[in-house]
Write a protein that holds these residues in place. Structure first.
Motif, PDB file in Angstrom:
ATOM      1  N   ARG A   1      16.188   8.630  17.028  1.00  7.81           N
ATOM      2  CA  ARG A   1      16.608   7.246  16.820  1.00  7.81           C
ATOM      3  C   ARG A   1      15.554   6.282  17.354  1.00  7.81           C
ATOM      4  N   MET A   2      15.048   6.561  18.563  1.00 11.03           N
ATOM      5  CA  MET A   2      14.017   5.694  19.149  1.00 11.03           C
ATOM      6  C   MET A   2      12.773   5.660  18.270  1.00 11.03           C
ATOM      7  N   VAL A   3      12.326   6.821  17.836  1.00 18.72           N
ATOM      8  CA  VAL A   3      11.121   6.905  17.011  1.00 18.72           C
ATOM      9  C   VAL A   3      11.319   6.187  15.673  1.00 18.72           C
ATOM     10  N   SER A   4      12.496   6.356  15.080  1.00 18.64           N
ATOM     11  CA  SER A   4      12.744   5.719  13.777  1.00 18.64           C
ATOM     12  C   SER A   4      12.828   4.204  13.894  1.00 18.64           C
ATOM     13  N   GLN A   5      13.174   3.685  15.076  1.00 19.73           N
ATOM     14  CA  GLN A   5      13.293   2.242  15.269  1.00 19.73           C
ATOM     15  C   GLN A   5      11.974   1.592  15.671  1.00 19.73           C
ATOM     16  N   CYS A   6      10.972   2.394  15.939  1.00 18.28           N
ATOM     17  CA  CYS A   6       9.676   1.837  16.326  1.00 18.28           C
ATOM     18  C   CYS A   6       8.984   1.294  15.078  1.00 18.28           C
ATOM     19  N   ALA A   7       8.575   0.024  15.146  1.00 15.34           N
ATOM     20  CA  ALA A   7       7.948  -0.627  13.985  1.00 15.34           C
ATOM     21  C   ALA A   7       6.452  -0.358  13.909  1.00 15.34           C
ATOM     22  N   GLY A   8       5.899   0.273  14.916  1.00 16.25           N
ATOM     23  CA  GLY A   8       4.474   0.592  14.877  1.00 16.25           C
ATOM     24  C   GLY A   8       3.583  -0.586  15.183  1.00 16.25           C
ATOM     25  N   GLY A   9       4.132  -1.618  15.818  1.00 27.35           N
ATOM     26  CA  GLY A   9       3.335  -2.798  16.165  1.00 27.35           C
ATOM     27  C   GLY A   9       2.591  -2.601  17.469  1.00 27.35           C
ATOM     28  N   LYS A  10       2.742  -3.563  18.355  1.00 23.75           N
ATOM     29  CA  LYS A  10       2.080  -3.515  19.655  1.00 23.75           C
ATOM     30  C   LYS A  10       3.056  -2.990  20.710  1.00 23.75           C
ATOM     31  N   VAL A  11       2.517  -2.492  21.789  1.00 21.07           N
ATOM     32  CA  VAL A  11       3.327  -1.921  22.855  1.00 21.07           C
ATOM     33  C   VAL A  11       4.326  -2.946  23.389  1.00 21.07           C
ATOM     34  N   GLN A  12       3.948  -4.214  23.428  1.00 19.13           N
ATOM     35  CA  GLN A  12       4.851  -5.238  23.971  1.00 19.13           C
ATOM     36  C   GLN A  12       6.160  -5.336  23.213  1.00 19.13           C
ATOM     37  N   SER A  13       6.174  -4.907  21.949  1.00 22.56           N
ATOM     38  CA  SER A  13       7.414  -4.939  21.166  1.00 22.56           C
ATOM     39  C   SER A  13       7.847  -3.537  20.708  1.00 22.56           C
ATOM     40  N   CYS A  14       7.367  -2.529  21.406  1.00 30.86           N
ATOM     41  CA  CYS A  14       7.661  -1.142  21.025  1.00 30.86           C
ATOM     42  C   CYS A  14       9.084  -0.769  21.431  1.00 30.86           C
ATOM     43  N   ARG A  15       9.863  -0.347  20.459  1.00 33.55           N
ATOM     44  CA  ARG A  15      11.255   0.033  20.721  1.00 33.55           C
ATOM     45  C   ARG A  15      11.343   1.236  21.658  1.00 33.55           C
TER      46      ARG A  15
ATOM     47  N   LEU B   1      22.181  23.418  25.314  1.00 37.13           N
ATOM     48  CA  LEU B   1      21.898  23.157  23.895  1.00 37.13           C
ATOM     49  C   LEU B   1      22.543  21.851  23.433  1.00 37.13           C
ATOM     50  N   GLN B   2      23.755  21.577  23.894  1.00 39.56           N
ATOM     51  CA  GLN B   2      24.420  20.323  23.542  1.00 39.56           C
ATOM     52  C   GLN B   2      23.641  19.134  24.083  1.00 39.56           C
ATOM     53  N   ARG B   3      23.173  19.248  25.337  1.00 39.58           N
ATOM     54  CA  ARG B   3      22.388  18.158  25.928  1.00 39.58           C
ATOM     55  C   ARG B   3      21.058  18.001  25.201  1.00 39.58           C
ATOM     56  N   LEU B   4      20.434  19.104  24.842  1.00 38.03           N
ATOM     57  CA  LEU B   4      19.174  19.037  24.089  1.00 38.03           C
ATOM     58  C   LEU B   4      19.382  18.396  22.724  1.00 38.03           C
ATOM     59  N   SER B   5      20.484  18.722  22.071  1.00 44.39           N
ATOM     60  CA  SER B   5      20.787  18.148  20.761  1.00 44.39           C
ATOM     61  C   SER B   5      20.959  16.632  20.877  1.00 44.39           C
ATOM     62  N   ALA B   6      21.695  16.187  21.899  1.00 47.91           N
ATOM     63  CA  ALA B   6      21.881  14.758  22.104  1.00 47.91           C
ATOM     64  C   ALA B   6      20.550  14.085  22.434  1.00 47.91           C
ATOM     65  N   LEU B   7      19.726  14.741  23.217  1.00 48.26           N
ATOM     66  CA  LEU B   7      18.414  14.213  23.563  1.00 48.26           C
ATOM     67  C   LEU B   7      17.540  14.104  22.317  1.00 48.26           C
ATOM     68  N   ARG B   8      17.550  15.139  21.479  1.00 45.67           N
ATOM     69  CA  ARG B   8      16.786  15.115  20.231  1.00 45.67           C
ATOM     70  C   ARG B   8      17.232  13.951  19.348  1.00 45.67           C
ATOM     71  N   ASP B   9      18.550  13.774  19.205  1.00 41.09           N
ATOM     72  CA  ASP B   9      19.070  12.705  18.362  1.00 41.09           C
ATOM     73  C   ASP B   9      18.640  11.336  18.888  1.00 41.09           C
ATOM     74  N   GLU B  10      18.669  11.173  20.196  1.00 41.31           N
ATOM     75  CA  GLU B  10      18.260   9.894  20.799  1.00 41.31           C
ATOM     76  C   GLU B  10      16.771   9.660  20.584  1.00 41.31           C
ATOM     77  N   LEU B  11      15.972  10.686  20.756  1.00 40.20           N
ATOM     78  CA  LEU B  11      14.528  10.545  20.518  1.00 40.20           C
ATOM     79  C   LEU B  11      14.234  10.215  19.062  1.00 40.20           C
TER      80      LEU B  11
ATOM     81  N   VAL C   1      13.509   1.145  25.050  1.00 37.19           N
ATOM     82  CA  VAL C   1      14.626   2.046  25.336  1.00 37.19           C
ATOM     83  C   VAL C   1      14.366   2.851  26.606  1.00 37.19           C
ATOM     84  N   LEU C   2      13.135   3.303  26.780  1.00 40.01           N
ATOM     85  CA  LEU C   2      12.812   4.063  27.991  1.00 40.01           C
ATOM     86  C   LEU C   2      12.956   3.203  29.244  1.00 40.01           C
ATOM     87  N   GLY C   3      12.756   1.912  29.110  1.00 44.97           N
ATOM     88  CA  GLY C   3      12.886   0.998  30.240  1.00 44.97           C
ATOM     89  C   GLY C   3      14.319   0.608  30.565  1.00 44.97           C
TER      90      GLY C   3
END
Length: 152
Positions: free
Chosen positions: A114-128, A102-112, A132-134
Motif C-alpha cells: 500500500r505504501m509503495v503504491s501510494q508513492c508518487a515518485g516525486g521528491k522525498v519531502q512529499s514521499c508517502r 505468517l499472519q503478521r508477515l502477510s499484514a506487513l506485506r500488504d502495508e508495504l 507513513v514510516l514517520g
C-alpha cells in the motif's frame, strides 16, 4: 576399522551438516553438541553420532526451532522409548508460532504494498513511504506495525 579411521575432522563434520566449523564450535559451547575427542595433536575428531546429531540440530534450526526447543528435542530423542506426545506438543506450539508469524508477515506485506503504491515518485519531502514510516497512525493495520517489531 579403528576409531580414528571412522572419525572426521571439524571441517568435514561441518561440510556434511552444511554449516561452518564456527557453528560446530558454537553448538559445542552451548552444549547442543558434545565436545569432540581430540587426537594427540589436539585436532577434534567426530564420529557418526556427532554427524547425525549435528544434522538433526541444523535441520531443526532450518525449521525455525529455537535453540532451547532444539535442546528439548535432543533430550527427547536421547530417550527413544518415551512417548512422543511431548515432541508433538512442542511441534504444535512451534506451528502455532509460525502461523502467527505468517499472519503478521502477510499484514506487513500488504502495508508495504500500500505504501509503495501510494508513492508518487516525486521528491522525498512529499514521499508517502517516508510519511507513513514517520507516523504509524497512517498504517491501516496495527498488526503490520506489530509484525515489524516481532520480526525484526
Amino acid at each position: 576399522m579403528s576409531e580414528m579411521q571412522s572419525t572426521v575432522s571439524i571441517g568435514e563434520l561441518a561440510r556434511r551438516a552444511s554449516c561452518k566449523p564456527e557453528t560446530v564450535r558454537y553448538y559445542e559451547r552451548i552444549g547442543l553438541l558434545r565436545e569432540a575427542a581430540r587426537t594427540e595433536g589436539g585436532q577434534r575428531r567426530y564420529g557418526a553420532a556427532a554427524v547425525r546429531r549435528l544434522t538433526f540440530i541444523r535441520h531443526a534450526r532450518d525449521f525455525g526451532f529455537s535453540v532451547e526447543a532444539v535442546r528439548e528435542l535432543l533430550a527427547m530423542s536421547d530417550r527413544p522409548d518415551m512417548p512422543c506426545d511431548e515432541v508433538d506438543t512442542l511441534a504444535k506450539h512451534h506451528l502455532e508460532e509460525v502461523e502467527s508469524r505468517l499472519q503478521r508477515l502477510s499484514a506487513l506485506r500488504d502495508e508495504l504494498k500500500r505504501m509503495v503504491s501510494q508513492c508518487a515518485g516525486g521528491k522525498v519531502q512529499s514521499c508517502r513511504i517516508i510519511e507513513v514510516l514517520g507516523d504509524h497512525q497512517l498504517c491501516i493495520s496495527d498488526q503490520a506495525h506489530q509484525g515489524a517489531h516481532d520480526l525484526g
